[in-house]
Design a protein around this motif. Structure first.
Motif, PDB file in Angstrom:
ATOM      1  N   TYR A  10       0.936  -1.230  -0.049  1.00 27.87           N
ATOM      2  CA  TYR A  10       0.039  -0.269   0.278  1.00 27.87           C
ATOM      3  C   TYR A  10       0.862   1.096  -0.089  1.00 27.87           C
ATOM      4  CZ  TYR A  10      -4.157   2.691   0.987  1.00 27.87           C
ATOM      5  OH  TYR A  10      -5.113   3.535   1.218  1.00 27.87           O
ATOM      6  N   LYS A  11       0.570   2.312   0.593  1.00 26.88           N
ATOM      7  CA  LYS A  11       1.417   3.411   0.755  1.00 26.88           C
ATOM      8  C   LYS A  11       2.416   3.689   1.514  1.00 26.88           C
ATOM      9  CE  LYS A  11      -2.172   6.103   3.498  1.00 26.88           C
ATOM     10  NZ  LYS A  11      -3.300   6.971   3.561  1.00 26.88           N
ATOM     11  N   TYR A  12       2.533   2.642   2.518  1.00 28.54           N
ATOM     12  CA  TYR A  12       3.673   2.366   3.428  1.00 28.54           C
ATOM     13  C   TYR A  12       4.671   1.540   2.980  1.00 28.54           C
ATOM     14  CZ  TYR A  12       0.339   4.890   6.264  1.00 28.54           C
ATOM     15  OH  TYR A  12      -0.766   5.920   6.767  1.00 28.54           O
ATOM     16  N   LEU A  13       5.822   1.720   3.447  1.00 26.12           N
ATOM     17  CA  LEU A  13       7.105   0.957   3.453  1.00 26.12           C
ATOM     18  C   LEU A  13       7.308   0.231   4.775  1.00 26.12           C
ATOM     19  CD1 LEU A  13       9.574  -0.794   2.050  1.00 26.12           C
ATOM     20  CD2 LEU A  13      10.845   1.514   2.533  1.00 26.12           C
ATOM     21  N   LYS A  33       4.076   5.135  -3.778  1.00 25.92           N
ATOM     22  CA  LYS A  33       4.718   5.072  -5.034  1.00 25.92           C
ATOM     23  C   LYS A  33       6.042   5.171  -5.293  1.00 25.92           C
ATOM     24  CE  LYS A  33       0.534   6.033  -7.795  1.00 25.92           C
ATOM     25  NZ  LYS A  33      -0.209   6.753  -8.732  1.00 25.92           N
ATOM     26  N   LYS A  34       6.791   5.274  -4.132  1.00 29.29           N
ATOM     27  CA  LYS A  34       8.191   5.410  -3.840  1.00 29.29           C
ATOM     28  C   LYS A  34       8.912   4.310  -3.409  1.00 29.29           C
ATOM     29  CE  LYS A  34       8.401  10.213  -4.698  1.00 29.29           C
ATOM     30  NZ  LYS A  34       8.881  11.681  -4.000  1.00 29.29           N
ATOM     31  N   GLN A  35       8.311   3.268  -3.087  1.00 29.63           N
ATOM     32  CA  GLN A  35       8.638   2.132  -2.366  1.00 29.63           C
ATOM     33  C   GLN A  35      10.111   1.540  -2.832  1.00 29.63           C
ATOM     34  OE1 GLN A  35       5.534   2.196  -2.687  1.00 29.63           O
ATOM     35  NE2 GLN A  35       4.029   1.614  -1.144  1.00 29.63           N
ATOM     36  N   SER A  36       9.855   1.509  -4.372  1.00 25.91           N
ATOM     37  CA  SER A  36      11.077   0.898  -5.050  1.00 25.91           C
ATOM     38  C   SER A  36      12.407   1.574  -4.914  1.00 25.91           C
ATOM     39  CB  SER A  36      10.457   0.689  -6.500  1.00 25.91           C
ATOM     40  OG  SER A  36      10.430   2.122  -7.162  1.00 25.91           O
ATOM     41  N   GLU A  37      12.067   2.945  -4.695  1.00 27.69           N
ATOM     42  CA  GLU A  37      13.552   3.752  -4.354  1.00 27.69           C
ATOM     43  C   GLU A  37      13.991   3.433  -2.908  1.00 27.69           C
ATOM     44  OE1 GLU A  37      12.642   7.835  -5.191  1.00 27.69           O
ATOM     45  OE2 GLU A  37      11.133   7.299  -6.971  1.00 27.69           O
ATOM     46  N   TRP A  38      13.028   3.277  -1.986  1.00 25.01           N
ATOM     47  CA  TRP A  38      13.519   3.321  -0.687  1.00 25.01           C
ATOM     48  C   TRP A  38      13.665   1.849  -0.134  1.00 25.01           C
ATOM     49  CZ3 TRP A  38      15.441   7.317   1.477  1.00 25.01           C
ATOM     50  CH2 TRP A  38      15.036   8.304   1.126  1.00 25.01           C
ATOM     51  N   PRO A  41      17.596   0.653   0.113  1.00 26.53           N
ATOM     52  CA  PRO A  41      18.512   1.386   0.928  1.00 26.53           C
ATOM     53  C   PRO A  41      17.835   1.249   2.378  1.00 26.53           C
ATOM     54  CG  PRO A  41      17.994   2.710  -1.057  1.00 26.53           C
ATOM     55  CD  PRO A  41      17.065   1.406  -1.016  1.00 26.53           C
ATOM     56  N   LYS A  42      16.598   1.217   2.894  1.00 27.25           N
ATOM     57  CA  LYS A  42      16.288   1.169   4.116  1.00 27.25           C
ATOM     58  C   LYS A  42      16.694   0.054   4.521  1.00 27.25           C
ATOM     59  CE  LYS A  42      14.905   5.243   4.640  1.00 27.25           C
ATOM     60  NZ  LYS A  42      15.655   6.273   5.513  1.00 27.25           N
ATOM     61  N   LEU A  43      16.126  -1.350   3.736  1.00 25.26           N
ATOM     62  CA  LEU A  43      16.637  -2.476   4.229  1.00 25.26           C
ATOM     63  C   LEU A  43      18.055  -2.739   4.677  1.00 25.26           C
ATOM     64  CD1 LEU A  43      16.066  -5.505   4.741  1.00 25.26           C
ATOM     65  CD2 LEU A  43      16.186  -6.062   2.505  1.00 25.26           C
ATOM     66  N   LYS A  44      18.884  -2.156   3.899  1.00 22.37           N
ATOM     67  CA  LYS A  44      20.364  -2.105   4.156  1.00 22.37           C
ATOM     68  C   LYS A  44      20.842  -1.600   5.479  1.00 22.37           C
ATOM     69  CE  LYS A  44      24.892  -1.503   1.977  1.00 22.37           C
ATOM     70  NZ  LYS A  44      25.321  -1.008   3.305  1.00 22.37           N
ATOM     71  N   MET A  45      20.176  -0.359   5.618  1.00 20.70           N
ATOM     72  CA  MET A  45      20.280   0.531   6.819  1.00 20.70           C
ATOM     73  C   MET A  45      20.083  -0.368   8.129  1.00 20.70           C
ATOM     74  SD  MET A  45      18.250   3.862   7.899  1.00 20.70           S
ATOM     75  CE  MET A  45      16.948   3.135   8.566  1.00 20.70           C
ATOM     76  N   ILE A  74       7.147  -5.227  -5.413  1.00 27.68           N
ATOM     77  CA  ILE A  74       8.269  -4.726  -4.943  1.00 27.68           C
ATOM     78  C   ILE A  74       8.997  -5.588  -4.012  1.00 27.68           C
ATOM     79  CG2 ILE A  74       9.415  -2.843  -3.728  1.00 27.68           C
ATOM     80  CD1 ILE A  74       7.329  -0.955  -5.120  1.00 27.68           C
ATOM     81  N   ALA A  75       8.330  -5.675  -2.902  1.00 20.71           N
ATOM     82  CA  ALA A  75       8.811  -6.787  -1.776  1.00 20.71           C
ATOM     83  C   ALA A  75       8.744  -8.078  -2.291  1.00 20.71           C
ATOM     84  CB  ALA A  75       7.879  -6.487  -0.601  1.00 20.71           C
ATOM     85  N   MET A  76       7.727  -8.534  -2.987  1.00 23.47           N
ATOM     86  CA  MET A  76       7.800  -9.843  -3.475  1.00 23.47           C
ATOM     87  C   MET A  76       8.956 -10.122  -4.512  1.00 23.47           C
ATOM     88  SD  MET A  76       4.628 -12.031  -5.352  1.00 23.47           S
ATOM     89  CE  MET A  76       3.747 -11.779  -3.793  1.00 23.47           C
ATOM     90  N   THR A  77       9.427  -9.338  -5.327  1.00 21.38           N
ATOM     91  CA  THR A  77      10.311  -9.547  -6.215  1.00 21.38           C
ATOM     92  C   THR A  77      11.768  -9.421  -5.628  1.00 21.38           C
ATOM     93  OG1 THR A  77       9.540  -8.315  -8.112  1.00 21.38           O
ATOM     94  CG2 THR A  77      11.843  -8.583  -8.240  1.00 21.38           C
ATOM     95  N   VAL A  78      12.071  -8.633  -4.524  1.00 26.78           N
ATOM     96  CA  VAL A  78      13.247  -8.645  -3.435  1.00 26.78           C
ATOM     97  C   VAL A  78      13.226 -10.117  -2.710  1.00 26.78           C
ATOM     98  CG1 VAL A  78      14.119  -7.577  -1.800  1.00 26.78           C
ATOM     99  CG2 VAL A  78      13.278  -6.163  -3.231  1.00 26.78           C
TER     100      VAL A  78
END
Length: 202
Positions: A10-13, A33-38, A41-45, A74-78
């Protein structure tokens, strides 16, 4: 056991780190709509903050829908790439079930656009009302006739306060309801908009 949980439906990461059945850290941020950008980086952080190497992860759990088709993927692909390459287990949980958590008689609502909502109702994690689609007016009538139910999610659509409670705690509480994915490569989003309920005009 180290587990990474992710939700981008949804709208949250949402990212959750679980170690030995305890939430050790989490991230909940609005980035529609920006989860793919974050996502990466946020997971690595988070992993770096706790000294986790990718090889330390024993399993992943993600939401498989309903929700935004692009968002879910997004999450599914990762997760699919990571779990396939690292040969670790992948689990899924319903997005609405995650929002509802393990409380009693809790109905989760998510905007499905087109004057419709995704709806699922759970009682201590167990399904009371299967995930499906309702029109705004149908859902409004249900809310008016069921005041005893707790409503979470996009409640602002019905003149109530929007509620997205502690997603990290919910994910851990719902561990008994995680579904193990036996064939990771064939996992696809559970997208309800191709059902007859959505195709019928309100």
């Amino acid at each position: 056991m180290k587990v990474v949980g992710m939700d981008t439906s949804y709208k949250y990461l949402n990212i959750v780190l679980i170690e030995n059945n305890e939430v050790i850290d989490s991230l909940h941020m609005e980035c529609f709509k920006k989860q793919s950008e974050w996502m990466i980086p946020k997971l690595k952080m988070l992993l770096d903050q706790h000294g986790w190497d990718s090889k330390d992860i024993d399993a992943m759990v993600i939401t498989d829908g309903p929700g935004s088709y692009t968002g879910i993927r997004i999450a599914m692909t990762v997760a699919k790439v990571f779990c396939s390459s690292m040969k670790i287990d992948l689990y899924t949980v319903s997005t609405l079930q995650l929002y509802a958590g393990s409380d009693a008689h809790t109905c989760a609502i998510m905007d499905a656009r087109g004057q419709r909502v995704y709806v699922g109702q759970y009682h201590h994690g167990q399904v009371e009302w299967e995930d499906h689609i309702e029109t705004i007016e149908q859902m409004r009538a249900y809310i008016q006739s069921h005041p005893e139910v707790t409503y979470v999610g996009d409640c602002g659509l019905f003149e109530m306060e929007e509620r997205f409670d502690d997603i990290a705690s919910h994910l851990l509480e719902l561990k008994p309801y995680w579904h193990k994915v036996e064939q990771v490569d064939y996992l696809t989003p559970r997208y309800l908009k191709d059902t007859s309920e959505y195709l019928v005009k309100p």
